[in-house]
Motif scaffolding. Structure first.
Motif, PDB file in Angstrom:
ATOM      1  N   ALA A   1      -0.426  12.854   9.134  1.00 52.12           N
ATOM      2  CA  ALA A   1      -1.530  12.991  10.083  1.00 52.12           C
ATOM      3  C   ALA A   1      -1.781  11.691  10.841  1.00 52.12           C
ATOM      4  O   ALA A   1      -2.453  11.688  11.876  1.00 52.12           O
ATOM      5  N   VAL A   2      -1.229  10.595  10.326  1.00 45.46           N
ATOM      6  CA  VAL A   2      -1.493   9.281  10.909  1.00 45.46           C
ATOM      7  C   VAL A   2      -0.267   8.703  11.614  1.00 45.46           C
ATOM      8  O   VAL A   2      -0.376   8.107  12.683  1.00 45.46           O
ATOM      9  N   VAL A   3       0.931   8.861  11.010  1.00 46.03           N
ATOM     10  CA  VAL A   3       2.154   8.317  11.608  1.00 46.03           C
ATOM     11  C   VAL A   3       3.237   9.387  11.639  1.00 46.03           C
ATOM     12  O   VAL A   3       3.175  10.376  10.905  1.00 46.03           O
TER      13      VAL A   3
ATOM     14  N   ASN B   1      12.943  10.322   7.034  1.00 43.59           N
ATOM     15  CA  ASN B   1      12.722   9.600   5.796  1.00 43.59           C
ATOM     16  C   ASN B   1      13.501   8.290   5.837  1.00 43.59           C
ATOM     17  O   ASN B   1      14.442   8.126   6.600  1.00 43.59           O
ATOM     18  N   GLY B   2      13.124   7.353   4.965  1.00 43.60           N
ATOM     19  CA  GLY B   2      13.815   6.071   4.904  1.00 43.60           C
ATOM     20  C   GLY B   2      13.026   4.992   5.607  1.00 43.60           C
ATOM     21  O   GLY B   2      11.812   5.103   5.813  1.00 43.60           O
ATOM     22  N   THR B   3      13.720   3.931   5.999  1.00 40.16           N
ATOM     23  CA  THR B   3      13.059   2.789   6.623  1.00 40.16           C
ATOM     24  C   THR B   3      12.421   3.188   7.943  1.00 40.16           C
ATOM     25  O   THR B   3      13.008   3.920   8.727  1.00 40.16           O
ATOM     26  N   LYS B   4      11.219   2.686   8.187  1.00 40.60           N
ATOM     27  CA  LYS B   4      10.501   3.045   9.410  1.00 40.60           C
ATOM     28  C   LYS B   4       9.832   1.812   9.989  1.00 40.60           C
ATOM     29  O   LYS B   4       9.180   1.065   9.275  1.00 40.60           O
ATOM     30  N   ASN B   5      10.034   1.589  11.275  1.00 37.56           N
ATOM     31  CA  ASN B   5       9.311   0.534  11.979  1.00 37.56           C
ATOM     32  C   ASN B   5       8.041   1.125  12.549  1.00 37.56           C
ATOM     33  O   ASN B   5       8.090   2.112  13.278  1.00 37.56           O
ATOM     34  N   LEU B   6       6.924   0.522  12.216  1.00 38.53           N
ATOM     35  CA  LEU B   6       5.638   1.033  12.686  1.00 38.53           C
ATOM     36  C   LEU B   6       5.283   0.446  14.042  1.00 38.53           C
ATOM     37  O   LEU B   6       5.473  -0.738  14.293  1.00 38.53           O
ATOM     38  N   SER B   7       4.723   1.293  14.901  1.00 40.69           N
ATOM     39  CA  SER B   7       4.242   0.830  16.197  1.00 40.69           C
ATOM     40  C   SER B   7       2.887   0.149  16.009  1.00 40.69           C
ATOM     41  O   SER B   7       2.244   0.274  14.963  1.00 40.69           O
ATOM     42  N   GLU B   8       2.455  -0.549  17.045  1.00 44.59           N
ATOM     43  CA  GLU B   8       1.141  -1.195  17.007  1.00 44.59           C
ATOM     44  C   GLU B   8       0.040  -0.157  16.799  1.00 44.59           C
ATOM     45  O   GLU B   8      -0.905  -0.382  16.035  1.00 44.59           O
ATOM     46  N   ALA B   9       0.170   0.980  17.464  1.00 43.31           N
ATOM     47  CA  ALA B   9      -0.843   2.037  17.332  1.00 43.31           C
ATOM     48  C   ALA B   9      -0.875   2.589  15.911  1.00 43.31           C
ATOM     49  O   ALA B   9      -1.961   2.850  15.356  1.00 43.31           O
ATOM     50  N   GLU B  10       0.309   2.761  15.288  1.00 42.84           N
ATOM     51  CA  GLU B  10       0.355   3.277  13.918  1.00 42.84           C
ATOM     52  C   GLU B  10      -0.239   2.280  12.933  1.00 42.84           C
ATOM     53  O   GLU B  10      -0.982   2.658  12.013  1.00 42.84           O
ATOM     54  N   VAL B  11       0.061   0.994  13.124  1.00 43.98           N
ATOM     55  CA  VAL B  11      -0.528  -0.036  12.248  1.00 43.98           C
ATOM     56  C   VAL B  11      -2.042  -0.027  12.380  1.00 43.98           C
ATOM     57  O   VAL B  11      -2.771  -0.138  11.389  1.00 43.98           O
ATOM     58  N   SER B  12      -2.527   0.144  13.595  1.00 48.01           N
ATOM     59  CA  SER B  12      -3.978   0.204  13.822  1.00 48.01           C
ATOM     60  C   SER B  12      -4.609   1.365  13.061  1.00 48.01           C
ATOM     61  O   SER B  12      -5.662   1.219  12.426  1.00 48.01           O
ATOM     62  N   GLU B  13      -3.959   2.529  13.094  1.00 46.50           N
ATOM     63  CA  GLU B  13      -4.484   3.700  12.373  1.00 46.50           C
ATOM     64  C   GLU B  13      -4.452   3.486  10.860  1.00 46.50           C
ATOM     65  O   GLU B  13      -5.388   3.846  10.148  1.00 46.50           O
ATOM     66  N   LEU B  14      -3.372   2.888  10.361  1.00 48.33           N
ATOM     67  CA  LEU B  14      -3.277   2.612   8.927  1.00 48.33           C
ATOM     68  C   LEU B  14      -4.323   1.591   8.499  1.00 48.33           C
ATOM     69  O   LEU B  14      -4.909   1.702   7.413  1.00 48.33           O
ATOM     70  N   ASN B  15      -4.606   0.608   9.353  1.00 45.37           N
ATOM     71  CA  ASN B  15      -5.635  -0.377   9.029  1.00 45.37           C
ATOM     72  C   ASN B  15      -7.013   0.255   8.946  1.00 45.37           C
ATOM     73  O   ASN B  15      -7.862  -0.164   8.146  1.00 45.37           O
ATOM     74  N   LYS B  16      -7.256   1.279   9.752  1.00 47.16           N
ATOM     75  CA  LYS B  16      -8.526   2.014   9.646  1.00 47.16           C
ATOM     76  C   LYS B  16      -8.647   2.671   8.269  1.00 47.16           C
ATOM     77  O   LYS B  16      -9.723   2.697   7.667  1.00 47.16           O
ATOM     78  N   GLU B  17      -7.512   3.207   7.779  1.00 42.87           N
ATOM     79  CA  GLU B  17      -7.510   3.832   6.450  1.00 42.87           C
ATOM     80  C   GLU B  17      -7.771   2.783   5.363  1.00 42.87           C
ATOM     81  O   GLU B  17      -8.494   3.032   4.396  1.00 42.87           O
TER      82      GLU B  17
ATOM     83  N   TYR C   1       0.841  -1.196   0.000  1.00 43.21           N
ATOM     84  CA  TYR C   1       0.000   0.000   0.000  1.00 43.21           C
ATOM     85  C   TYR C   1       0.875   1.244   0.000  1.00 43.21           C
ATOM     86  O   TYR C   1       1.971   1.237   0.561  1.00 43.21           O
ATOM     87  N   ASN C   2       0.352   2.295  -0.597  1.00 41.81           N
ATOM     88  CA  ASN C   2       0.918   3.628  -0.444  1.00 41.81           C
ATOM     89  C   ASN C   2      -0.114   4.465   0.292  1.00 41.81           C
ATOM     90  O   ASN C   2      -1.300   4.469  -0.078  1.00 41.81           O
ATOM     91  N   PHE C   3       0.348   5.179   1.311  1.00 40.57           N
ATOM     92  CA  PHE C   3      -0.523   6.058   2.094  1.00 40.57           C
ATOM     93  C   PHE C   3      -0.095   7.492   1.839  1.00 40.57           C
ATOM     94  O   PHE C   3       1.064   7.842   2.052  1.00 40.57           O
ATOM     95  N   PHE C   4      -1.033   8.329   1.404  1.00 38.08           N
ATOM     96  CA  PHE C   4      -0.734   9.718   1.056  1.00 38.08           C
ATOM     97  C   PHE C   4      -1.148  10.638   2.203  1.00 38.08           C
ATOM     98  O   PHE C   4      -2.072  10.331   2.962  1.00 38.08           O
TER      99      PHE C   4
END
Length: 199
Positions: free
Chosen positions: A52-54, A59-75, A45-48
């Motif tokens: 506002a979400v994460v 820039n570059g590689t990013k490890n997502l937290s559980e909370a950030e993954v939850s917000e992206l899943n809502k999107e 996925y690409n998130f534009f």
């Protein structure tokens, strides 16, 4: 899961290797799904406007937290896409032990290794380094690892042999102490198999 945040406020998440396939993208709102044209397999996925979400300060590689993954899943759900993202916080660069190392038939330099990466888990990894030997402790980039130069490590085949990761040199890891001579980085005997390798 492999995540990259880029300067124009776009987060790219790769969940499968689509580099050698014909791909298509479908965008709904602030989410674009990338998938195989023929099979429909979702590669990522690409998130534009993702700041506002994460957190996209780096820039570059990013490890997502559980909370950030939850917000992206809502999107993703709001856009009507699936599958959802799963949190993967396991280290991608680990200490491995080369248990077996055999020359590959038909190659003058490649070797097939059986490399333990954690509590008996063994990966077959093809390696072309001249100094690779059984018994060495090495740095293994597991599938899903993003190298310092941006290369993503996927499972694949080299000369008809499956390879499930990469045994790394100091140069590939961009370590300051990297020698100019070709060869994998051999770690001290007291390093623990399976522990995360710290750059």
């Amino acid at each position: 899961m492999i995540v990259s945040a880029v300067s124009n406020d776009v987060l790219m998440v790769a969940i499968a290797n689509g580099s050698n396939a014909e791909r298509e993208a479908e965008r709904k709102g602030k989410v674009a799904q990338i998938r195989n044209i023929e099979t429909g397999e979702v590669y990522g996925y690409n998130f534009f406007d993702v700041s506002a979400v994460v957190d996209t300060n780096n820039n570059g590689t990013k490890n997502l937290s559980e909370a950030e993954v939850s917000e992206l899943n809502k999107e993703i759900e709001a856009a009507g896409f699936s599958p959802l993202l799963e949190v993967d916080d396991r280290p991608k660069f680990v200490v491995g032990l080369v248990k077996e190392c055999e020359p590959m038939e038909g190659s003058d330099h490649l070797k097939i290794t059986q490399t333990e990466i954690d509590q008996g888990e063994v990966l077959q990894i093809v390696c072309g380094a001249p100094n690779i030997e059984a018994g060495q402790k090495v740095v293994v980039a597991k599938e899903g690892a993003v190298m310092p130069d941006g290369l993503v490590i996927w499972a694949g085949r080299l000369h008809k042999a499956d390879s499930h990761g990469m045994i790394c040199s100091a140069k590939e890891l961009q370590l300051e102490s990297a020698p100019k001579k070709r060869g994998i980085l051999v770690l001290d005997e007291d390093t623990q198999v399976g522990e995360a390798f710290q750059f």
